[in-house]
Design a protein around this motif. Structure first.
Motif, PDB file in Angstrom:
ATOM      1  N   ILE A  20      33.304  39.397  35.566  1.00  0.00           N
ATOM      2  CA  ILE A  20      33.568  40.079  34.533  1.00  0.00           C
ATOM      3  C   ILE A  20      35.046  40.110  34.105  1.00  0.00           C
ATOM      4  O   ILE A  20      35.407  39.992  32.844  1.00  0.00           O
ATOM      5  CB  ILE A  20      33.070  41.748  34.682  1.00  0.00           C
ATOM      6  CG1 ILE A  20      31.467  41.495  34.376  1.00  0.00           C
ATOM      7  CG2 ILE A  20      33.723  42.670  33.625  1.00  0.00           C
ATOM      8  CD1 ILE A  20      30.806  42.672  34.530  1.00  0.00           C
ATOM      9  N   LYS A  78      36.777  38.448  30.526  1.00  0.00           N
ATOM     10  CA  LYS A  78      37.808  39.012  29.895  1.00  0.00           C
ATOM     11  C   LYS A  78      38.960  38.327  29.307  1.00  0.00           C
ATOM     12  O   LYS A  78      39.675  38.723  28.303  1.00  0.00           O
ATOM     13  CB  LYS A  78      38.108  40.455  30.267  1.00  0.00           C
ATOM     14  CG  LYS A  78      37.013  41.502  30.166  1.00  0.00           C
ATOM     15  CD  LYS A  78      37.547  42.670  31.003  1.00  0.00           C
ATOM     16  CE  LYS A  78      38.755  43.728  30.440  1.00  0.00           C
ATOM     17  NZ  LYS A  78      38.968  44.915  31.095  1.00  0.00           N
ATOM     18  N   GLU A 115      32.156  41.452  39.784  1.00  0.00           N
ATOM     19  CA  GLU A 115      33.333  42.203  39.163  1.00  0.00           C
ATOM     20  C   GLU A 115      34.377  41.005  38.831  1.00  0.00           C
ATOM     21  O   GLU A 115      34.865  41.099  37.824  1.00  0.00           O
ATOM     22  CB  GLU A 115      34.042  43.218  40.535  1.00  0.00           C
ATOM     23  CG  GLU A 115      34.989  44.000  39.878  1.00  0.00           C
ATOM     24  CD  GLU A 115      35.323  45.048  41.046  1.00  0.00           C
ATOM     25  OE1 GLU A 115      35.243  44.650  42.004  1.00  0.00           O
ATOM     26  OE2 GLU A 115      35.843  46.131  40.554  1.00  0.00           O
ATOM     27  N   LYS A 168      29.378  51.562  41.289  1.00  0.00           N
ATOM     28  CA  LYS A 168      30.590  50.659  41.091  1.00  0.00           C
ATOM     29  C   LYS A 168      31.056  50.860  39.683  1.00  0.00           C
ATOM     30  O   LYS A 168      30.011  50.934  38.948  1.00  0.00           O
ATOM     31  CB  LYS A 168      30.432  49.485  41.661  1.00  0.00           C
ATOM     32  CG  LYS A 168      31.509  48.573  41.996  1.00  0.00           C
ATOM     33  CD  LYS A 168      30.940  47.321  42.575  1.00  0.00           C
ATOM     34  CE  LYS A 168      32.092  46.209  42.724  1.00  0.00           C
ATOM     35  NZ  LYS A 168      32.738  46.075  43.992  1.00  0.00           N
ATOM     36  N   THR A 169      32.278  50.739  39.470  1.00  0.00           N
ATOM     37  CA  THR A 169      32.458  51.104  38.100  1.00  0.00           C
ATOM     38  C   THR A 169      33.317  49.749  37.816  1.00  0.00           C
ATOM     39  O   THR A 169      33.905  49.057  38.398  1.00  0.00           O
ATOM     40  CB  THR A 169      33.703  52.101  37.898  1.00  0.00           C
ATOM     41  OG1 THR A 169      32.978  53.244  38.256  1.00  0.00           O
ATOM     42  CG2 THR A 169      34.085  52.134  36.358  1.00  0.00           C
ATOM     43  N   PHE A 170      32.967  49.157  36.519  1.00  0.00           N
ATOM     44  CA  PHE A 170      33.221  47.842  36.049  1.00  0.00           C
ATOM     45  C   PHE A 170      33.996  48.144  34.571  1.00  0.00           C
ATOM     46  O   PHE A 170      33.526  48.891  34.018  1.00  0.00           O
ATOM     47  CB  PHE A 170      32.113  46.940  35.583  1.00  0.00           C
ATOM     48  CG  PHE A 170      31.227  46.627  37.003  1.00  0.00           C
ATOM     49  CD1 PHE A 170      31.863  45.340  37.628  1.00  0.00           C
ATOM     50  CD2 PHE A 170      30.206  47.254  37.261  1.00  0.00           C
ATOM     51  CE1 PHE A 170      31.032  44.971  38.868  1.00  0.00           C
ATOM     52  CE2 PHE A 170      29.680  46.921  38.619  1.00  0.00           C
ATOM     53  CZ  PHE A 170      29.982  45.740  39.147  1.00  0.00           C
ATOM     54  N   ALA A 171      35.188  47.557  34.571  1.00  0.00           N
ATOM     55  CA  ALA A 171      36.026  47.547  33.445  1.00  0.00           C
ATOM     56  C   ALA A 171      35.547  46.546  32.275  1.00  0.00           C
ATOM     57  O   ALA A 171      35.966  45.806  31.768  1.00  0.00           O
ATOM     58  CB  ALA A 171      37.533  47.057  33.680  1.00  0.00           C
ATOM     59  N   LEU A 227      28.171  41.848  44.185  1.00  0.00           N
ATOM     60  CA  LEU A 227      28.923  42.675  43.438  1.00  0.00           C
ATOM     61  C   LEU A 227      30.473  42.584  43.026  1.00  0.00           C
ATOM     62  O   LEU A 227      30.997  42.766  41.923  1.00  0.00           O
ATOM     63  CB  LEU A 227      28.620  44.276  43.418  1.00  0.00           C
ATOM     64  CG  LEU A 227      27.081  44.764  43.283  1.00  0.00           C
ATOM     65  CD1 LEU A 227      27.000  46.093  43.690  1.00  0.00           C
ATOM     66  CD2 LEU A 227      26.684  44.211  41.944  1.00  0.00           C
ATOM     67  N   MET A 238      27.814  51.512  37.330  1.00  0.00           N
ATOM     68  CA  MET A 238      26.671  50.952  37.702  1.00  0.00           C
ATOM     69  C   MET A 238      26.049  51.762  39.010  1.00  0.00           C
ATOM     70  O   MET A 238      26.923  51.769  39.852  1.00  0.00           O
ATOM     71  CB  MET A 238      26.713  49.448  37.901  1.00  0.00           C
ATOM     72  CG  MET A 238      25.259  48.873  37.906  1.00  0.00           C
ATOM     73  SD  MET A 238      25.829  47.282  38.891  1.00  0.00           S
ATOM     74  CE  MET A 238      26.226  48.002  40.575  1.00  0.00           C
TER      75      MET A 238
END
Lengths: 147, 110
Positions: B104, B108, B101, A11-14, B97, A115
């Motif tokens: 996170i 921000k 997300e 998974k990609t996180f910003a 997860l 990740m």
């Protein structure tokens, strides 16, 4: 059976690897996201060093408790976290869950951090489950994740 | 242990989030049509058909055609302990997860 059961999620996180690392390792942040919806997570112990243990309980809003324990094996900030993972009691069956291993790899990628989570149930543990008659019921799954 | 399809095939079948979501949904609801699954999971009908076919070939679900609709349900006896573990942990992490997300993103903006 020769297959090892493995969960792999990419998974990609910003955010930067450091921010992602902190979300995984800072107890105040972990309780914000760890576990299914409708659960609150309570951390009893988090000895964050290699060889240190953690213990936590997930409380469902219907009053059920799911206890989890493990040991940190590798801590390589902010790139790699390896820990053992064991349900002290598998979804209220009275039987402990198998001892398994979770690896979190983090690397910077375009758009933030990538990740990869790898969760492995070793063959030997899989056999133990079989011998214990650790049995399948979708009702348990429903209780744990369900509304 | 009840006869099951090849374990490798079953593990592979659960390798996709869409397919674990289908299993999760069916475990809650019992029987659903392919078109219900497509709507609730917001995946196209052809993709839903593809995923349910793979799950059926792995022996994890059964499909039945009635009145021009295709009904899907789980074959619980086909899931051995390791597969059940895999499925529950996969859902656990998918859910956690996506919460991570959100956490996170929220951080921000504060």
């Amino acid at each position: 059976m020769t297959d090892t059961a493995t969960v792999i999620i990419k998974k990609t996180f910003a955010c930067s690897p450091q921010v992602l690392w902190e979300a995984w390792t800072d107890r105040a942040q972990m309780v914000q996201w760890y576990g299914p919806e409708n659960h609150t997570t309570e951390i009893h112990e988090m000895d964050f060093r290699e060889g240190g243990n953690y213990r936590l309980t997930m409380h469902s809003d219907r009053g059920q408790q799911y206890r989890l324990r493990g040991t940190f094996i590798t801590i390589d900030q902010p790139k790699k976290l390896v820990m053992t993972w064991q349900w002290e009691e598998w979804l209220n069956t009275g039987i402990p869950g198998p001892e398994t291993v979770v690896t979190v790899d983090i690397r910077s990628a375009s758009g933030g951090s990538e990740m990869t989570l790898t969760h492995v149930l070793p063959d030997a543990e899989s056999q133990t489950l079989h011998d214990q008659g650790w049995n399948s019921s979708f009702k348990k799954l429903e209780k744990f994740f369900g509304q | 242990m009840v006869n099951k399809g090849s374990p490798t095939k079953s593990f592979r079948a659960l390798g996709s989030s869409a397919r674990t979501s289908i299993i999760e949904r069916l475990s809650r609801e019992g029987t659903l049509t392919t078109s219900d699954l497509s709507k609730t999971l917001r995946i196209s009908l052809p993709a839903t058909l593809k995923h349910t076919k793979i799950l059926e070939q792995a022996g994890l679900i059964q499909r039945e055609k009635r009145n021009r609709a295709q009904y899907c349900s789980i074959h619980p006896e086909k899931l051995d302990q390791a597969l059940e573990w895999l499925l529950i942990q996969k859902i656990f992490w998918d859910v956690s997860l996506s919460r991570l997300e959100k956490h996170i993103t929220y951080k921000k903006h504060i």
